[in-house]
Design an enzyme around this catalytic site. Structure first.
Site, PDB file in Angstrom:
ATOM      1  N   GLN A 168       0.673  -1.077   0.001  1.00 53.65           N
ATOM      2  CA  GLN A 168      -0.097  -0.032  -0.117  1.00 53.65           C
ATOM      3  C   GLN A 168       0.788   1.273  -0.178  1.00 53.65           C
ATOM      4  O   GLN A 168       0.504   2.234  -0.882  1.00 53.65           O
ATOM      5  CB  GLN A 168      -1.107   0.070   1.133  1.00 53.65           C
ATOM      6  CG  GLN A 168      -1.928   1.279   1.330  1.00 53.65           C
ATOM      7  CD  GLN A 168      -2.699   1.203   2.519  1.00 53.65           C
ATOM      8  OE1 GLN A 168      -3.771   0.289   2.544  1.00 53.65           O
ATOM      9  NE2 GLN A 168      -2.446   1.916   3.307  1.00 53.65           N
ATOM     10  N   GLU A 211      -2.918   9.423  -1.614  1.00 46.50           N
ATOM     11  CA  GLU A 211      -2.239  10.154  -0.634  1.00 46.50           C
ATOM     12  C   GLU A 211      -0.948  10.783  -1.390  1.00 46.50           C
ATOM     13  O   GLU A 211       0.083  11.391  -0.888  1.00 46.50           O
ATOM     14  CB  GLU A 211      -1.758   9.250   0.649  1.00 46.50           C
ATOM     15  CG  GLU A 211      -2.912   8.956   1.279  1.00 46.50           C
ATOM     16  CD  GLU A 211      -2.588   7.984   2.744  1.00 46.50           C
ATOM     17  OE1 GLU A 211      -1.247   7.617   2.511  1.00 46.50           O
ATOM     18  OE2 GLU A 211      -3.302   7.775   3.531  1.00 46.50           O
ATOM     19  N   ASP A 248       3.895   0.200   4.388  1.00 44.32           N
ATOM     20  CA  ASP A 248       2.720  -0.308   4.933  1.00 44.32           C
ATOM     21  C   ASP A 248       2.012  -1.240   4.136  1.00 44.32           C
ATOM     22  O   ASP A 248       1.675  -0.990   2.913  1.00 44.32           O
ATOM     23  CB  ASP A 248       1.709   0.982   5.057  1.00 44.32           C
ATOM     24  CG  ASP A 248       0.248   0.613   5.631  1.00 44.32           C
ATOM     25  OD1 ASP A 248       0.212  -0.810   5.958  1.00 44.32           O
ATOM     26  OD2 ASP A 248      -0.740   1.325   5.539  1.00 44.32           O
ATOM     27  N   GLU A 289       4.404  -1.706   8.895  1.00 43.49           N
ATOM     28  CA  GLU A 289       3.249  -1.744   9.195  1.00 43.49           C
ATOM     29  C   GLU A 289       2.231  -2.970   8.618  1.00 43.49           C
ATOM     30  O   GLU A 289       2.322  -3.045   7.300  1.00 43.49           O
ATOM     31  CB  GLU A 289       2.467  -0.333   8.883  1.00 43.49           C
ATOM     32  CG  GLU A 289       1.218   0.140   8.979  1.00 43.49           C
ATOM     33  CD  GLU A 289       0.873   1.285   8.538  1.00 43.49           C
ATOM     34  OE1 GLU A 289       1.732   2.440   8.503  1.00 43.49           O
ATOM     35  OE2 GLU A 289      -0.440   1.464   8.687  1.00 43.49           O
ATOM     36  N   ASP A 316      -1.614  -1.229  12.529  1.00 48.43           N
ATOM     37  CA  ASP A 316      -2.565  -0.144  12.045  1.00 48.43           C
ATOM     38  C   ASP A 316      -4.114  -0.892  12.066  1.00 48.43           C
ATOM     39  O   ASP A 316      -4.681  -0.999  13.412  1.00 48.43           O
ATOM     40  CB  ASP A 316      -2.491   0.335  10.756  1.00 48.43           C
ATOM     41  CG  ASP A 316      -3.450   1.182  10.170  1.00 48.43           C
ATOM     42  OD1 ASP A 316      -4.468   1.716  11.133  1.00 48.43           O
ATOM     43  OD2 ASP A 316      -3.477   1.500   8.854  1.00 48.43           O
ATOM     44  N   LYS A 341      -4.731   6.723  14.725  1.00 44.46           N
ATOM     45  CA  LYS A 341      -5.675   7.420  14.163  1.00 44.46           C
ATOM     46  C   LYS A 341      -7.042   7.851  14.991  1.00 44.46           C
ATOM     47  O   LYS A 341      -7.739   6.822  15.394  1.00 44.46           O
ATOM     48  CB  LYS A 341      -6.253   6.600  13.031  1.00 44.46           C
ATOM     49  CG  LYS A 341      -5.075   6.273  11.896  1.00 44.46           C
ATOM     50  CD  LYS A 341      -5.605   5.441  10.823  1.00 44.46           C
ATOM     51  CE  LYS A 341      -4.435   5.254   9.725  1.00 44.46           C
ATOM     52  NZ  LYS A 341      -4.752   3.910   9.030  1.00 44.46           N
ATOM     53  N   ARG A 370      -5.603  10.105   7.340  1.00 47.75           N
ATOM     54  CA  ARG A 370      -6.196   9.229   6.651  1.00 47.75           C
ATOM     55  C   ARG A 370      -5.940   9.507   5.068  1.00 47.75           C
ATOM     56  O   ARG A 370      -5.667  10.568   4.954  1.00 47.75           O
ATOM     57  CB  ARG A 370      -7.503   8.949   7.013  1.00 47.75           C
ATOM     58  CG  ARG A 370      -7.980   8.854   8.526  1.00 47.75           C
ATOM     59  CD  ARG A 370      -7.378   7.629   9.040  1.00 47.75           C
ATOM     60  NE  ARG A 370      -7.775   6.347   8.376  1.00 47.75           N
ATOM     61  CZ  ARG A 370      -8.383   5.534   8.755  1.00 47.75           C
ATOM     62  NH1 ARG A 370      -9.073   5.558   9.992  1.00 47.75           N
ATOM     63  NH2 ARG A 370      -8.563   4.374   8.423  1.00 47.75           N
ATOM     64  N   SER A 371      -6.332   8.435   4.340  1.00 46.73           N
ATOM     65  CA  SER A 371      -6.237   8.915   3.078  1.00 46.73           C
ATOM     66  C   SER A 371      -7.317   9.881   2.300  1.00 46.73           C
ATOM     67  O   SER A 371      -7.094  10.573   1.319  1.00 46.73           O
ATOM     68  CB  SER A 371      -6.446   7.290   2.139  1.00 46.73           C
ATOM     69  OG  SER A 371      -7.428   6.626   2.520  1.00 46.73           O
ATOM     70  N   LYS A 392       2.812  10.229   9.869  1.00 48.89           N
ATOM     71  CA  LYS A 392       2.588   9.592   8.675  1.00 48.89           C
ATOM     72  C   LYS A 392       1.237  10.357   8.073  1.00 48.89           C
ATOM     73  O   LYS A 392       0.175  10.365   8.592  1.00 48.89           O
ATOM     74  CB  LYS A 392       2.181   8.136   8.705  1.00 48.89           C
ATOM     75  CG  LYS A 392       1.910   7.471   7.604  1.00 48.89           C
ATOM     76  CD  LYS A 392       1.516   5.917   7.672  1.00 48.89           C
ATOM     77  CE  LYS A 392       1.140   5.303   6.254  1.00 48.89           C
ATOM     78  NZ  LYS A 392       0.382   4.037   6.606  1.00 48.89           N
TER      79      LYS A 392
HETATM   80  P1  PGA Z   1      -6.413   4.670   5.249  1.00 43.01           P
HETATM   81  O1  PGA Z   1      -5.110   3.989   4.878  1.00 43.01           O
HETATM   82  O2  PGA Z   1      -6.578   6.198   5.649  1.00 43.01           O
HETATM   83  O3  PGA Z   1      -7.142   4.623   3.785  1.00 43.01           O
HETATM   84  O4  PGA Z   1      -7.292   3.675   6.163  1.00 43.01           O
HETATM   85  C1  PGA Z   1      -4.110   4.332   5.651  1.00 43.01           C
HETATM   86  C2  PGA Z   1      -3.088   3.523   6.127  1.00 43.01           C
HETATM   87  O5  PGA Z   1      -3.500   2.297   6.079  1.00 43.01           O
HETATM   88  O6  PGA Z   1      -2.206   3.363   6.706  1.00 43.01           O
HETATM   89 ZN    ZN Z   2      -1.970   1.291   7.586  1.00 39.41          ZN
END
Ligand code: PGA
Ligand code: ZN
Length: 423
Positions: A168, A211, A248, A289, A316, A341, A370-371, A392
């Site tokens: 990812q 992102e 990640d 991660e 995560d 988060k 977040r994305s 991050k």
């Molecule tokens: P997300 O991804 O904000 O889309 O959940 C971020 C991550 O997995 O760290």
């Molecule tokens: Zn993650």
């Protein structure tokens, strides 16, 4: 004692960086100050996350509207909280939980409670006449000591890039730079050389993921990691000493029937651990991660044991910033770092409890955006105030990301704090 009396709660539906609705909230205190904040939203979400309340109206934003969450703030929360006096953030957040009455905050909506909880914190900082990062530090009862180190998205795959590549995020971690300002300059140099490399190797330019990471059609995980090292070297840095990497894997999203479908290659959990171990020996990784799935509790301790002392095992989706899940991971030795988060758990105080548990276990903390995010910059203050080792946020090409980096620059200038020592 400094108390906080609610005068008015207000909210509106706004758009996030993916063009999807999210919640903005404002808290006015009787002392005349106000604070506002907005809630981010994930795509690569963990199953244990607090529940966003979405309208489900098919003809509007594909059902993702946030008008009900907004109405819950303007109506229920405003009516029940107006005139109420709170001594602490924890009391205020406990009241949000009580009013919602569900464990996942699904009735009022975690997207509503996050914005309100943070708006209350901003108003609290304003009433006390202190910067938000100082207010966060005071809430956590810790002195301001360091700024977080940057972990910046270079390459993207998985759910943030149409599942084109297996991993990812491949993140750049500046090590040589002694300040946030210099770290950003090093990241920008690596990003530029990566963009050149991608053009030469894949004839692809400016295909950016959610992102802001570059997202060509990488053939496999090793190509993503190898190209990142090549970009670091081509920018004139020593990979591993000047600039390192983090990854990640987000492997919950390719875990099916007890196997990891990495590039359609079904790996047993043991084989997946061997693969990750090989990456950490071949590439300069400081952190891995979600190397294993959120459901694979049995194998996480073996992964952590394998990486211990060389590379952080960062949870995560596994942890979802939930205190019970962190307790379980501490007890079983499943991880040694928390990805934090706030909207995974729903209030600032719950996230604070998660951070305190991680700290007590001697873990490292990465505070994460977040994305789907907004131009709000509270995350930078939170990372500084809570003394996170890492932050991050995503890449350096989109304003919802830059808002956080630029806020860190302002905090760096105002405080003169050093970067956190490398773990
Ligand atoms: P997300 O991804 O904000 O889309 O959940 C971020 C991550 O997995 O760290
Ligand atoms: Zn993650």
């Amino acid at each position: 004692m400094n108390t906080f009396t609610i005068h008015r709660l207000h909210a509106r539906e706004i758009l996030d960086s993916r063009g999807r609705p999210t919640v903005w909230a404002e808290c006015a205190l009787a002392s005349g100050v106000t604070g506002a904040a907005s809630t981010p939203s994930g795509a690569s979400t963990g199953r244990a996350e607090a529940s966003e309340l979405r309208d489900g109206e098919a003809g509007r934003y594909g059902g993702l509207g946030c008008r009900r969450a907004v109405e819950n703030i303007r109506g229920t929360l405003h009516e029940q909280l107006q005139g109420r006096v709170f001594a602490t953030q924890a009391e205020f957040d406990a009241e949000l939980r009580r009013i919602d009455g569900t464990p996942t905050l699904g009735r009022i909506g975690a997207n509503a409670t996050v914005a309100v909880s943070l708006a209350f914190a901003r108003a609290g900082a304003a009433q006390r006449g202190v910067p938000l990062y100082q207010h966060f530090a005071d809430l956590a009862g810790r002195p301001l000591r360091t700024l977080p180190r940057l972990t910046v998205n270079l390459f993207s795959g998985g759910k943030h890039a149409g599942e084109q590549a297996p991993l990812q995020d491949i993140l750049v971690v500046p090590k040589r730079a002694a300040t946030t300002g210099d770290a950003l300059a090093d990241v920008a140099a690596v990003y530029r050389s990566a963009a050149d490399l991608i053009w030469k190797k894949y004839q692809q330019r400016l295909l950016r993921a959610d992102e802001g990471g570059l997202a060509p059609l990488f053939p496999d995980a090793e190509a993503m990691l190898g190209d990142a090292v090549a970009a670091i070297t081509a920018a004139g840095f020593a990979a591993g000493t000047d600039v390192a990497l983090a990854v990640d894997v987000a492997s919950s999203h390719f875990y099916r029937g007890g196997r990891y479908q990495l590039c359609r290659e079904p790996l047993t959990p043991e084989a997946m651990i061997d693969r990750i171990d090989a990456w950490t020996r071949r590439y300069p990784l400081v952190s891995v991660e979600d190397g294993l799935s959120e459901d694979d509790w049995t194998h996480w301790p073996a992964l952590r044991a394998r990486l211990a002392g060389r590379c952080l095992t960062l949870g995560d989706d596994l942890l979802c910033t939930q205190p019970q899940r962190i307790n379980r991971a501490v007890a079983s030795g499943a991880a040694d770092a928390l990805l934090l988060k706030v909207n995974q758990v729903g209030t600032l105080s719950d996230a604070g409890e998660a951070a305190a548990l991680a700290r007590a276990a001697g873990w490292k903390i990465t505070v994460s955006a977040r994305s789907g995010d907004t131009e709000d910059d509270w995350l930078a203050d939170l990372a500084v105030g809570w003394g996170a080792e890492f932050i991050k946020v995503g890449s350096i090409t989109q304003s919802e990301r830059l808002a956080k980096y630029n806020r860190l620059l302002a905090i760096e200038e105002a405080t003169g704090l050093p970067l956190c020592p490398l773990p």
